[in-house]
Motif scaffolding. Structure first.
Motif, PDB file in Angstrom:
ATOM      1  N   PRO A 189     -91.451   2.362  20.670  1.00 37.57           N
ATOM      2  CA  PRO A 189     -92.318   2.840  21.768  1.00 37.57           C
ATOM      3  C   PRO A 189     -93.040   4.103  21.314  1.00 37.57           C
ATOM      4  CG  PRO A 189     -90.022   3.347  22.222  1.00 37.57           C
ATOM      5  CD  PRO A 189     -90.019   2.525  20.971  1.00 37.57           C
ATOM      6  N   TYR A 190     -94.100   4.448  22.034  1.00 37.80           N
ATOM      7  CA  TYR A 190     -94.867   5.638  21.651  1.00 37.80           C
ATOM      8  C   TYR A 190     -94.081   6.926  21.918  1.00 37.80           C
ATOM      9  CZ  TYR A 190     -99.054   2.872  20.800  1.00 37.80           C
ATOM     10  OH  TYR A 190     -99.946   1.970  20.278  1.00 37.80           O
ATOM     11  N   ASP A 191     -93.330   6.961  23.004  1.00 37.35           N
ATOM     12  CA  ASP A 191     -92.572   8.172  23.324  1.00 37.35           C
ATOM     13  C   ASP A 191     -91.555   8.465  22.227  1.00 37.35           C
ATOM     14  OD1 ASP A 191     -93.947   8.428  25.678  1.00 37.35           O
ATOM     15  OD2 ASP A 191     -92.357   7.608  26.948  1.00 37.35           O
ATOM     16  N   GLY A 192     -91.676   9.644  21.627  1.00 37.82           N
ATOM     17  CA  GLY A 192     -90.720  10.066  20.622  1.00 37.82           C
ATOM     18  C   GLY A 192     -90.823   9.353  19.293  1.00 37.82           C
ATOM     19  N   PHE A 193     -91.974   8.728  19.019  1.00 33.67           N
ATOM     20  CA  PHE A 193     -92.060   7.929  17.793  1.00 33.67           C
ATOM     21  C   PHE A 193     -91.932   8.796  16.534  1.00 33.67           C
ATOM     22  CE2 PHE A 193     -96.610   9.031  18.190  1.00 33.67           C
ATOM     23  CZ  PHE A 193     -96.948   9.340  16.885  1.00 33.67           C
ATOM     24  N   ALA A 194     -92.462  10.018  16.562  1.00 40.41           N
ATOM     25  CA  ALA A 194     -92.420  10.845  15.351  1.00 40.41           C
ATOM     26  C   ALA A 194     -90.979  11.178  14.957  1.00 40.41           C
ATOM     27  CB  ALA A 194     -93.231  12.119  15.554  1.00 40.41           C
ATOM     28  N   GLU A 195     -90.168  11.509  15.946  1.00 43.27           N
ATOM     29  CA  GLU A 195     -88.764  11.816  15.665  1.00 43.27           C
ATOM     30  C   GLU A 195     -88.030  10.590  15.119  1.00 43.27           C
ATOM     31  OE1 GLU A 195     -90.388  12.488  18.406  1.00 43.27           O
ATOM     32  OE2 GLU A 195     -90.425  14.696  18.477  1.00 43.27           O
ATOM     33  N   GLU A 196     -88.321   9.409  15.687  1.00 42.19           N
ATOM     34  CA  GLU A 196     -87.664   8.194  15.215  1.00 42.19           C
ATOM     35  C   GLU A 196     -88.125   7.827  13.806  1.00 42.19           C
ATOM     36  OE1 GLU A 196     -85.034   5.006  15.260  1.00 42.19           O
ATOM     37  OE2 GLU A 196     -85.171   6.852  16.450  1.00 42.19           O
ATOM     38  N   VAL A 197     -89.401   8.063  13.503  1.00 48.45           N
ATOM     39  CA  VAL A 197     -89.892   7.815  12.142  1.00 48.45           C
ATOM     40  C   VAL A 197     -89.146   8.691  11.148  1.00 48.45           C
ATOM     41  CG1 VAL A 197     -91.877   8.112  10.596  1.00 48.45           C
ATOM     42  CG2 VAL A 197     -92.166   6.947  12.789  1.00 48.45           C
ATOM     43  N   ARG A 198     -88.967   9.959  11.500  1.00 50.40           N
ATOM     44  CA  ARG A 198     -88.208  10.861  10.623  1.00 50.40           C
ATOM     45  C   ARG A 198     -86.772  10.356  10.430  1.00 50.40           C
ATOM     46  NH1 ARG A 198     -90.625  14.416   7.179  1.00 50.40           N
ATOM     47  NH2 ARG A 198     -92.572  15.124   8.108  1.00 50.40           N
ATOM     48  N   HIS A 199     -86.188   9.867  11.509  1.00 53.70           N
ATOM     49  CA  HIS A 199     -84.818   9.342  11.420  1.00 53.70           C
ATOM     50  C   HIS A 199     -84.771   8.124  10.499  1.00 53.70           C
ATOM     51  CE1 HIS A 199     -80.816   8.002  12.583  1.00 53.70           C
ATOM     52  NE2 HIS A 199     -81.332   6.826  12.934  1.00 53.70           N
ATOM     53  N   LEU A 200     -85.727   7.217  10.654  1.00 48.33           N
ATOM     54  CA  LEU A 200     -85.738   5.989   9.865  1.00 48.33           C
ATOM     55  C   LEU A 200     -85.996   6.254   8.389  1.00 48.33           C
ATOM     56  CD1 LEU A 200     -87.777   3.685  12.288  1.00 48.33           C
ATOM     57  CD2 LEU A 200     -85.354   3.446  11.700  1.00 48.33           C
ATOM     58  N   THR A 201     -86.647   7.376   8.074  1.00 53.13           N
ATOM     59  CA  THR A 201     -86.956   7.701   6.675  1.00 53.13           C
ATOM     60  C   THR A 201     -86.043   8.795   6.132  1.00 53.13           C
ATOM     61  OG1 THR A 201     -88.675   9.249   7.406  1.00 53.13           O
ATOM     62  CG2 THR A 201     -89.371   6.984   6.919  1.00 53.13           C
ATOM     63  N   ASP A 202     -84.908   9.007   6.774  1.00 54.03           N
ATOM     64  CA  ASP A 202     -83.948  10.036   6.347  1.00 54.03           C
ATOM     65  C   ASP A 202     -84.589  11.409   6.229  1.00 54.03           C
ATOM     66  OD1 ASP A 202     -81.817   8.194   6.184  1.00 54.03           O
ATOM     67  OD2 ASP A 202     -82.431   7.579   4.174  1.00 54.03           O
ATOM     68  N   GLY A 203     -85.514  11.683   7.153  1.00 54.18           N
ATOM     69  CA  GLY A 203     -86.144  12.988   7.212  1.00 54.18           C
ATOM     70  C   GLY A 203     -87.346  13.161   6.317  1.00 54.18           C
ATOM     71  N   ALA A 204     -87.648  12.197   5.457  1.00 54.68           N
ATOM     72  CA  ALA A 204     -88.727  12.371   4.476  1.00 54.68           C
ATOM     73  C   ALA A 204     -90.112  12.167   5.080  1.00 54.68           C
ATOM     74  CB  ALA A 204     -88.526  11.404   3.311  1.00 54.68           C
ATOM     75  N   GLY A 205     -90.256  11.240   6.007  1.00 56.54           N
ATOM     76  CA  GLY A 205     -91.570  10.881   6.529  1.00 56.54           C
ATOM     77  C   GLY A 205     -92.169   9.711   5.764  1.00 56.54           C
ATOM     78  N   VAL A 206     -93.264   9.187   6.262  1.00 59.09           N
ATOM     79  CA  VAL A 206     -93.906   8.006   5.673  1.00 59.09           C
ATOM     80  C   VAL A 206     -94.995   8.420   4.692  1.00 59.09           C
ATOM     81  CG1 VAL A 206     -93.409   6.536   7.660  1.00 59.09           C
ATOM     82  CG2 VAL A 206     -95.557   7.838   7.600  1.00 59.09           C
ATOM     83  N   ASP A 207     -95.366   7.501   3.823  1.00 62.27           N
ATOM     84  CA  ASP A 207     -96.403   7.767   2.839  1.00 62.27           C
ATOM     85  C   ASP A 207     -97.784   7.849   3.475  1.00 62.27           C
ATOM     86  OD1 ASP A 207     -95.023   7.480   0.032  1.00 62.27           O
ATOM     87  OD2 ASP A 207     -94.223   5.861   1.272  1.00 62.27           O
ATOM     88  N   VAL A 208     -98.021   7.040   4.501  1.00 63.17           N
ATOM     89  CA  VAL A 208     -99.336   6.989   5.145  1.00 63.17           C
ATOM     90  C   VAL A 208     -99.157   6.577   6.597  1.00 63.17           C
ATOM     91  CG1 VAL A 208     -99.716   4.589   4.408  1.00 63.17           C
ATOM     92  CG2 VAL A 208    -101.682   6.026   5.001  1.00 63.17           C
ATOM     93  N   VAL A 209    -100.030   7.095   7.452  1.00 66.41           N
ATOM     94  CA  VAL A 209    -100.133   6.636   8.837  1.00 66.41           C
ATOM     95  C   VAL A 209    -101.540   6.087   9.033  1.00 66.41           C
ATOM     96  CG1 VAL A 209    -100.045   7.232  11.281  1.00 66.41           C
ATOM     97  CG2 VAL A 209     -98.510   8.385   9.665  1.00 66.41           C
ATOM     98  N   TYR A 210    -101.634   4.862   9.513  1.00 60.37           N
ATOM     99  CA  TYR A 210    -102.905   4.268   9.919  1.00 60.37           C
ATOM    100  C   TYR A 210    -102.985   4.379  11.437  1.00 60.37           C
ATOM    101  CZ  TYR A 210    -102.908   2.236   5.221  1.00 60.37           C
ATOM    102  OH  TYR A 210    -102.878   2.053   3.858  1.00 60.37           O
ATOM    103  N   ASP A 211    -103.897   5.218  11.927  1.00 58.96           N
ATOM    104  CA  ASP A 211    -103.936   5.577  13.344  1.00 58.96           C
ATOM    105  C   ASP A 211    -105.290   5.213  13.943  1.00 58.96           C
ATOM    106  OD1 ASP A 211    -103.861   6.753  15.850  1.00 58.96           O
ATOM    107  OD2 ASP A 211    -102.906   8.598  15.158  1.00 58.96           O
ATOM    108  N   GLY A 212    -105.296   4.170  14.760  1.00 60.43           N
ATOM    109  CA  GLY A 212    -106.501   3.794  15.483  1.00 60.43           C
ATOM    110  C   GLY A 212    -106.439   4.173  16.951  1.00 60.43           C
ATOM    111  N   VAL A 213    -105.361   4.847  17.350  1.00 63.44           N
ATOM    112  CA  VAL A 213    -105.196   5.248  18.757  1.00 63.44           C
ATOM    113  C   VAL A 213    -105.873   6.583  19.021  1.00 63.44           C
ATOM    114  CG1 VAL A 213    -103.502   5.813  20.544  1.00 63.44           C
ATOM    115  CG2 VAL A 213    -103.092   3.893  18.994  1.00 63.44           C
TER     116      VAL A 213
END
Length: 321
Positions: A189-213
């Motif tokens: 879901p959109y709510d809290g997505f950044a925190e969950e992304v950090r959790h899923l990547t063990d705190g590292a973050g993603v290589d790229v975000v494609y954002d059309g929103v």
């Protein structure tokens, strides 16, 4: 005369008129095409509302597929009866439209007019995003928003074909399930997505975000990136991103930000044909599923745009004359 949608002045979807207009005539390097289906895209709403400056009145639409009924005297690549599509037309919300011959895409056998109308703009957008704006490599982790939208569903499939781990967002359980069915590894879901992304990547973050929103996700997209990651902001479905302090890119880990547009990734005939060929071949091979989420009569273009802006649709939205 023929029927078309006319935008008389900037405004909401209710401003759209279904009217008789003069039948256009092709110039020396143009095609007159009988429209089988026209794509509805967010850029159409930006032009209608005045976000993008336009000369009014005008007929909206840049994407369509159909059959050539007349070709200009200098056209050699297409003849009457040929099936063509484009993402770079003008006035496609109509029964007949003009296409520049060098921007027309031949529709191969085995691809229907409806799929051909649904694919060019969002398909070539997805193609340039993951092949050119930020060329994704096997093993990288990607966040793409609106995973159940027209671009999102195609982009997820292209990313998985490249061997990426794909995280996406969507607003409802139904849409998140649709994104997973396209291959997304995680649908949030959109709510809290950044925190969950950090959790899923063990705190590292993603290589790229494609954002059309755009406006609603921009801050979280920046937070979701790894150091030296890239935010590819390719649209503003929730509104345009306001000016921001560029030092945020520095303080957040030497981030990159780009705001691309499809036209700059279709600069040559060779580039255009590369993207279209890849996409049409994947459809023919059965490795790319193009979801047509809603089809409306041309006369109901206002309802189609209203539903698109209200995020009531999934996949591609088409108008049929």
């Amino acid at each position: 005369m023929h029927k078309a949608i006319v935008v008389p002045a900037p405004g909401g979807p209710e401003i759209l008129r279904f009217e008789d207009v003069d039948l256009p005539q092709p110039g020396p390097k143009e095609l007159l095409v009988r429209v089988a289906a026209a794509g509805v895209n967010f850029i159409d709403t930006y032009k209608r509302s005045g976000v993008y400056p336009m000369e009014y009145p005008f007929i909206p639409g840049a994407e369509a597929a159909g059959t050539v009924v007349a070709a200009g005297r200098d056209v050699t690549a297409f003849r009457e009866g040929a099936r063509v599509a484009t993402a770079e037309g003008g006035g496609t919300y109509s029964e007949y439209t003009i296409m520049e011959a060098d921007k027309a895409l031949p529709i191969p056998d085995g691809v229907s007019d409806e799929i051909a109308a649904a694919l060019p703009m969002q398909g070539m957008t997805a193609h340039y995003l993951c092949n050119s704006a930020f060329p994704v490599e096997e093993g990288q982790t990607v966040l793409t928003h609106a995973g159940a939208g027209g671009v999102g569903l195609l982009l997820i499939q292209l990313l998985k074909a490249k061997g990426a781990t794909v995280i996406t967002t969507a607003s409802t359980d139904e849409k998140r399930e649709l994104a997973r069915s396209a291959g997304a590894d995680h649908a949030l879901p959109y709510d809290g997505f950044a925190e969950e992304v950090r959790h899923l990547t063990d705190g590292a973050g993603v290589d790229v975000v494609y954002d059309g929103v755009g406006k609603a996700t921009f801050d979280g997209s920046l937070v979701s990136l790894r150091k030296r990651g890239m935010l590819v902001l390719f649209g503003g479905a929730s509104g345009q991103v306001p000016p921001f302090d560029i030092q945020r890119l520095n303080s957040s880990g030497s981030l990159y930000l780009t705001r691309p547009t499809l036209g700059d990734y279709l600069l040559t005939p060779e580039e255009r044909q590369w993207r279209a060929h890849d996409l049409f071949e994947m459809v023919r091979e059965g490795t790319l599923d193009v979801r047509i989420g809603a089809t409306y009569p041309l006369s109901e273009a206002a309802r189609a745009q209203e539903d698109l802006e209200g995020r009531k649709t999934t996949g591609k939205v088409l108008l049929v004359p």
